[in-house]
Design a protein around this motif. Structure first.
Motif, mmCIF file in Angstrom:
data_model
loop_
_atom_site.group_PDB
_atom_site.id
_atom_site.type_symbol
_atom_site.label_atom_id
_atom_site.label_comp_id
_atom_site.label_asym_id
_atom_site.label_seq_id
_atom_site.Cartn_x
_atom_site.Cartn_y
_atom_site.Cartn_z
ATOM 1 N N UNK A 33 0.822 -1.204 0.000
ATOM 2 C CA UNK A 33 0.000 0.000 0.000
ATOM 3 C C UNK A 33 0.852 1.250 0.000
ATOM 4 N N UNK A 34 1.930 1.243 0.781
ATOM 5 C CA UNK A 34 2.844 2.382 0.818
ATOM 6 C C UNK A 34 3.520 2.576 -0.535
ATOM 7 N N UNK A 35 3.935 1.478 -1.158
ATOM 8 C CA UNK A 35 4.614 1.585 -2.451
ATOM 9 C C UNK A 35 3.669 2.096 -3.527
ATOM 10 N N UNK A 36 2.416 1.691 -3.477
ATOM 11 C CA UNK A 36 1.445 2.206 -4.442
ATOM 12 C C UNK A 36 1.215 3.699 -4.238
ATOM 13 N N UNK A 37 1.229 4.156 -2.979
ATOM 14 C CA UNK A 37 1.135 5.592 -2.713
ATOM 15 C C UNK A 37 2.296 6.337 -3.358
ATOM 16 N N UNK A 38 3.481 5.722 -3.294
ATOM 17 C CA UNK A 38 4.684 6.380 -3.813
ATOM 18 C C UNK A 38 4.683 6.492 -5.332
#
Length: 301
Positions: A82-87
Motif C-alpha cells: 500500500x505504501x509503495x502504491x502511494x509512492x
C-alpha cells in the motif's frame, strides 16, 4: 484513450519514495537533506522493526511537521505494498533508524519499489556500523558483523560462532548486533490464528555474553574464552550513551541500562586501541551480582 499504467503515472507525476536514515540519537539527528525531503512528503512512515529510536514518534512529528505512521513488523511484511502504491502518485518518506542500508530488509524494499516503477532517492545517515568506532576501535580492523538472537529451550543458533572464528583467524574485531523482538507473534497465538504478541525484548550485552559462553562450551574450538576482551555499547548517539570494556566472563554481569545494546569481541589491537580500551574499562559498580542479572527469556518472564 487507454488508461495509463501505474509506472507511467509515476514517471509523469514526479512522485518519489524517499528512504531516509534518521541517525542514532533523536529527532534532531536527521540530515538537512532528509528533513527537507520529509517536509515535502504527503505520507511519512517510520520503520520500527529492525531498530528503535530513543524518542517517541510525537517528537518527530513536532519537528517534521508531518504525521508519522509507525511501520512495525506486521506492516513491513503485509502492508508495504500500500505504501509503495502511494509512492507512485505522491511523495512518500520511509524513515529508518540509523542508515537504511545497514539492514538487508531495506534493499528488498527498494527492489520492490523499483519493480513497481517507483522513483527512489536514498538519504544516508550514521548507523551502528560506523558509530561503533566511537568506542576507540578502528573501523578498518573490523571483520564480518554478526547477529545474535535469543536462544530458546529448543533453538540455539550458533552460526555467529563460525563468523567470529573467521574474523579471529585474521586478527579482526567482530561487531555483534543483538536481537530485537518487537511485536513478535507468540507460537500459541499462531497456532490459534489470533493476533497476540510476545512482550518486547531487546537483548542485553549480559545475555549475549552468556549465550556466547554457552556456545563455546558446546563447540569447544577455543575461538574465544572467559578472558577475551569485549566492548559493550548502549544507546549510541544518545545523551546517555555508554561504552564499557571488560572480559567476556565479566560481561555476563554487566549492567548497561536500557536498550539498544551492541557488543564487540576484540581482535588484535593497535596501541592506540589499547589506550581507548583502558579508558573505557568497566568499574565495580558497572556490574550486577550474578543472581541479580535479569533473565530475558520468555520462560522466565
Amino acid at each position: 484513450a487507454a488508461a495509463l499504467s501505474l509506472p507511467v503515472v509515476a514517471r509523469l507525476s514526479g512522485a518519489m519514495l524517499y528512504v531516509v536514515g534518521l541517525g542514532l540519537g533523536d529527532e534532531k539527528d536527521i540530515t538537512v537533506n532528509g528533513l527537507e525531503a520529509v517536509k515535502k512528503c504527503e505520507r511519512v512512515y517510520l520503520e520500527a522493526y529492525t531498530s528503535i529510536l530513543g524518542v517517541p514518534k510525537e517528537r518527530l512529528e513536532a519537528i517534521y511537521g508531518r504525521e508519522v505512521v509507525v511501520a512495525d513488523r506486521e506492516f513491513v511484511e503485509q502492508g508495504i505494498d500500500g505504501m509503495l502504491n502511494e509512492a507512485l502518485t505522491m511523495d512518500v518518506a520511509f524513515l529508518v533508524v540509523g542508515d537504511a542500508f545497514a539492514a538487508t530488509t531495506h534493499s528488498d524494499l527498494v527492489l520492490r519499489a523499483k519493480g513497481l516503477g517507483c522513483k527512489v532517492k536514498h538519504i544516508y545517515n550514521a548507523s551502528i556500523m560506523n558509530a561503533i568506532a566511537g568506542c576507540g576501535l578502528q573501523l578498518y580492523r573490523f571483520g564480518q558483523a554478526v547477529s545474535v538472537v535469543f536462544f530458546t529451550e529448543t533453538w540455539r543458533p550458533d552460526s555467529f560462532y563460525d563468523r567470529i572464528k573467521e574474523n579471529a583467524q585474521l586478527g579482526l574485531h567482530t561487531l555483534l548486533l543483538l536481537d530485537i523482538r518487537v511485536k513478535e507473534p507468540s507460537v500459541e497465538a499462531l497456532c490459534r490464528g489470533k493476533k497476540e504478541y510476545e512482550p518486547p525484548r531487546f537483548m542485553s550485552c549480559a545475555t549475549c555474553a552468556r549465550q556466547m559462553m554457552e556456545v563455546e562450551d558446546v563447540r569447544g574450538e577455543k575461538v574465544y574464552g572467559p578472558d577475551s576482551m569485549c566492548v559493550a555499547v548502549a544507546r549510541m548517539g544518545q545523551e546517555d550513551e555508554r561504552i564499557k570494556t571488560c572480559t567476556l566472563k565479566e560481561m555476563c554481569n554487566i549492567d548497561m541500562g536500557g536498550p539498544l545494546h551492541s557488543m564487540v569481541l576484540v581482535g588484535e589491537t593497535h596501541p592506540l586501541e589499547n589506550d581507548m580500551i583502558e579508558m573505557h574499562r568497566a568499574a565495580a559498580h558497572d556490574f550486577l551480582p550474578p543472581d541479580q542479572v535479569p533473565s530475558q527469556y520468555l520462560s522466565d518472564l
